[in-house]
Every structure is written in C-alpha cells, then in structure tokens.
Design a protein around this motif. Sequence first.
Motif, PDB file in Angstrom:
ATOM      1  N   PHE A 175       0.847  -1.192   0.000  1.00  0.00           N
ATOM      2  CA  PHE A 175       0.000   0.000   0.000  1.00  0.00           C
ATOM      3  C   PHE A 175       0.881   1.240   0.000  1.00  0.00           C
ATOM      4  O   PHE A 175       2.085   1.177   0.282  1.00  0.00           O
ATOM      5  N   GLY A 176       0.264   2.363  -0.336  1.00  0.00           N
ATOM      6  CA  GLY A 176       0.943   3.650  -0.272  1.00  0.00           C
ATOM      7  C   GLY A 176       0.128   4.603   0.570  1.00  0.00           C
ATOM      8  O   GLY A 176      -0.828   4.218   1.246  1.00  0.00           O
ATOM      9  N   PHE A 177       0.488   5.866   0.513  1.00  0.00           N
ATOM     10  CA  PHE A 177      -0.198   6.842   1.357  1.00  0.00           C
ATOM     11  C   PHE A 177      -1.600   7.172   0.856  1.00  0.00           C
ATOM     12  O   PHE A 177      -2.441   7.615   1.642  1.00  0.00           O
ATOM     13  N   LYS A 178      -1.872   6.916  -0.411  1.00  0.00           N
ATOM     14  CA  LYS A 178      -3.260   7.056  -0.869  1.00  0.00           C
ATOM     15  C   LYS A 178      -4.158   6.092  -0.109  1.00  0.00           C
ATOM     16  O   LYS A 178      -5.266   6.447   0.313  1.00  0.00           O
ATOM     17  N   GLU A 179      -3.696   4.861   0.060  1.00  0.00           N
ATOM     18  CA  GLU A 179      -4.484   3.874   0.789  1.00  0.00           C
ATOM     19  C   GLU A 179      -4.573   4.221   2.274  1.00  0.00           C
ATOM     20  O   GLU A 179      -5.627   4.048   2.908  1.00  0.00           O
ATOM     21  N   THR A 199      10.273  11.767   0.382  1.00  0.00           N
ATOM     22  CA  THR A 199      11.498  11.017   0.644  1.00  0.00           C
ATOM     23  C   THR A 199      12.427  11.227  -0.541  1.00  0.00           C
ATOM     24  O   THR A 199      12.056  10.933  -1.685  1.00  0.00           O
ATOM     25  N   ALA A 200      13.609  11.728  -0.268  1.00  0.00           N
ATOM     26  CA  ALA A 200      14.573  11.988  -1.340  1.00  0.00           C
ATOM     27  C   ALA A 200      14.976  10.672  -2.001  1.00  0.00           C
ATOM     28  O   ALA A 200      15.092   9.639  -1.327  1.00  0.00           O
ATOM     29  N   PRO A 201      15.196  10.674  -3.323  1.00  0.00           N
ATOM     30  CA  PRO A 201      15.575   9.435  -4.022  1.00  0.00           C
ATOM     31  C   PRO A 201      16.778   8.740  -3.393  1.00  0.00           C
ATOM     32  O   PRO A 201      16.812   7.507  -3.314  1.00  0.00           O
ATOM     33  N   GLU A 202      17.743   9.521  -2.916  1.00  0.00           N
ATOM     34  CA  GLU A 202      18.949   8.913  -2.340  1.00  0.00           C
ATOM     35  C   GLU A 202      18.690   8.235  -0.990  1.00  0.00           C
ATOM     36  O   GLU A 202      19.532   7.479  -0.491  1.00  0.00           O
ATOM     37  N   PHE A 245       7.032   8.039  -0.768  1.00  0.00           N
ATOM     38  CA  PHE A 245       6.193   9.207  -0.488  1.00  0.00           C
ATOM     39  C   PHE A 245       6.776  10.479  -1.092  1.00  0.00           C
ATOM     40  O   PHE A 245       7.948  10.800  -0.902  1.00  0.00           O
ATOM     41  N   ASP A 246       5.948  11.236  -1.801  1.00  0.00           N
ATOM     42  CA  ASP A 246       6.361  12.534  -2.347  1.00  0.00           C
ATOM     43  C   ASP A 246       5.120  13.328  -2.760  1.00  0.00           C
ATOM     44  O   ASP A 246       4.487  13.028  -3.764  1.00  0.00           O
ATOM     45  N   VAL A 247       4.779  14.321  -1.943  1.00  0.00           N
ATOM     46  CA  VAL A 247       3.665  15.210  -2.295  1.00  0.00           C
ATOM     47  C   VAL A 247       4.129  16.667  -2.350  1.00  0.00           C
ATOM     48  O   VAL A 247       3.304  17.580  -2.446  1.00  0.00           O
ATOM     49  N   HIS A 248       5.432  16.889  -2.308  1.00  0.00           N
ATOM     50  CA  HIS A 248       5.947  18.248  -2.100  1.00  0.00           C
ATOM     51  C   HIS A 248       5.441  19.240  -3.151  1.00  0.00           C
ATOM     52  O   HIS A 248       5.023  20.351  -2.796  1.00  0.00           O
ATOM     53  N   MET A 297       2.548  12.548   7.321  1.00  0.00           N
ATOM     54  CA  MET A 297       2.468  12.262   5.891  1.00  0.00           C
ATOM     55  C   MET A 297       1.058  11.807   5.512  1.00  0.00           C
ATOM     56  O   MET A 297       0.532  12.202   4.463  1.00  0.00           O
ATOM     57  N   ILE A 298       0.459  10.977   6.364  1.00  0.00           N
ATOM     58  CA  ILE A 298      -0.935  10.589   6.121  1.00  0.00           C
ATOM     59  C   ILE A 298      -1.820  11.825   6.122  1.00  0.00           C
ATOM     60  O   ILE A 298      -2.715  11.974   5.270  1.00  0.00           O
ATOM     61  N   ALA A 299      -1.579  12.739   7.057  1.00  0.00           N
ATOM     62  CA  ALA A 299      -2.382  13.960   7.140  1.00  0.00           C
ATOM     63  C   ALA A 299      -2.228  14.810   5.884  1.00  0.00           C
ATOM     64  O   ALA A 299      -3.202  15.373   5.367  1.00  0.00           O
ATOM     65  N   GLN A 300      -0.996  14.922   5.366  1.00  0.00           N
ATOM     66  CA  GLN A 300      -0.787  15.682   4.135  1.00  0.00           C
ATOM     67  C   GLN A 300      -1.553  15.066   2.971  1.00  0.00           C
ATOM     68  O   GLN A 300      -2.207  15.769   2.195  1.00  0.00           O
ATOM     69  N   GLN A 301      -1.443  13.741   2.836  1.00  0.00           N
ATOM     70  CA  GLN A 301      -2.145  13.060   1.743  1.00  0.00           C
ATOM     71  C   GLN A 301      -3.651  13.250   1.874  1.00  0.00           C
ATOM     72  O   GLN A 301      -4.344  13.530   0.880  1.00  0.00           O
TER      73      GLN A 301
END
Length: 280
Positions: A67-71, A131-134, A200-203, A98-102
């Motif tokens: 699952f992801g943060f949409k779920e 989350t940064a790719p690195e 996760f990335d909603v920035h 992060m859940i709150a942001q989504q």
Amino acid sequence: MQATVNGIDTRYVFEDRSGGPALTFIHQLGGDLSVWDTLAGHFRHRFRVLRYDVRGHGASAVSTSAFGFKELAADLTALLDAKDIEKTHLVGMSMGGMIAQQFALDHAPGAAHDARSRVLSLTLCDTASRTAPEARDTWNERAALVRREGTSAIADVTMARWFTPEFRRTNRDTVAPICDVLLRTPSEGYARACEALRDFDVHERLARLHVPTLAVAGRHDSGTPPALTEALAAAIPDARFEILDAAHLAPVEESHGFAALLESFLRQQAQQLHPASKPQ
C-alpha cells in the motif's frame, strides 16, 4: 473499539463527550494510538477526539498487500465516515504527518474552510513532504532488516532517534511504554509501512493546499531534520513553523510546549470561523 476500514480490522478510540469539533491524531511509524494519551486527555473536554492504529500497527490488522499513502489516507476517510465525522482538525506526527498531508490533498480542494473540505486545520509534526531518491535504499534496508529480525533489531537506534539522551534518562516511565509498542509492532506491518514511506512525495502539490497549517519540528531531530519540516511549511501557503527543544517525537518530549502551541493554533482557527465568539 474496532471497525473494519477498507477491509482492515482497525482499532480506534473516539471520545465524543464534548460536542466540539473533531480533532484527529495520527501516530508515527512503529507507534500506536497510545502515544497520544496525554494530549487526548488535554483536549477531550473541548473537542471530539479520535485516535486510531494505522494498519499494521498496534491492534490494527496487517495488510495482506502493498500500500501507499493514498491507501493510508483512504483508511482515515473510511474511519471518519464510520463515525459520521464530516470535518476534522488533523494532527499527525512523522508518518502520521504524511498521512495527514495526503488526506488534506485528497479532501481540501479549495480555499481555507471551503465547504467541500473535510480538513479544518493541519498540524504536522516532525515530518517531511517527500522522501529523497537517495534515501529510498535506506527504507528498503530497514524493511528487510525488520522482516528478518523483527523490530527488536531497530529498537535501540529508534529510541535514540525519537528522544534526546536526557529525556530518555529522566523520563523512563514515558519512554518504556513507547518502546514496548515498537517491539510489539508486527514485522510485516512495519516493513510495508517502510515501503510506503520510501515512495512518499507530495511536495510539489502542497502549494494547492489552502488549509490553516502549523508545522512543528524537534530541534534535535536526526530522523527528520528541522529543515525538512521547515521546507514543508514553506511550501504550504501561510503555514506557521515552530521548533521545540526535542528530538523526533517532539509532541511527547515537549508535551506541555506542544499542547500550548496546538491550543493557541486551534483557538485561532475557532476565532476566524466565529469572529464574534469570545476566547475560551
């Protein structure tokens, strides 16, 4: 109390005694709803307070699929629907932030206090907007470690990240139960959440939010450095940023300071919604 939320048996506590607006708390990775015990007690006389265990944590069931943060945000939506909560103030810490942001992005399409919005305000603690790719390999490695050895393999380093050394030394009665919750977190539940955090990335979407927002960071947070929370706040129009003298779980370590910030912030929102009302 238990509810089936998107097929997940979910534990929650809903204190509906005040008749006030709803206030929902969302916990961190490796936590459960008990991390909010003190704050829930502080606010329950003026708010209808909802807390719950995120899927795979506490007494909520482990998801059988990825699952992801949409779920995760959809889980919150279903729980609010089950309790007939149309709108809520949201407080999220770390993963909970992060859940709150989504959720806010999914349910706050217009300006502040838009009639279509389900979000009255956002309080985002010790969290980031991506989350940064690195850093993604780190989450893969942590998920793999916990699947092999359980959460006991990360307990010591996690406690060192969550609390300052002085707080751990002088507040063992607070720290020990939080560590126990981490140790009881199902390995697969924790690992699947790590994989959601990895992606996760909603920035870039945060500029669309027109929701009153308070962002709070711990000055000594090595897990989510304050600069990341400050960058999140800068991306949300008119968001307020505050720092507390704490590590990653700032609302726990600086509970009095955090409660004062949140109380002031929520009172401000009430006054903006009802300008003629007197401060409580």
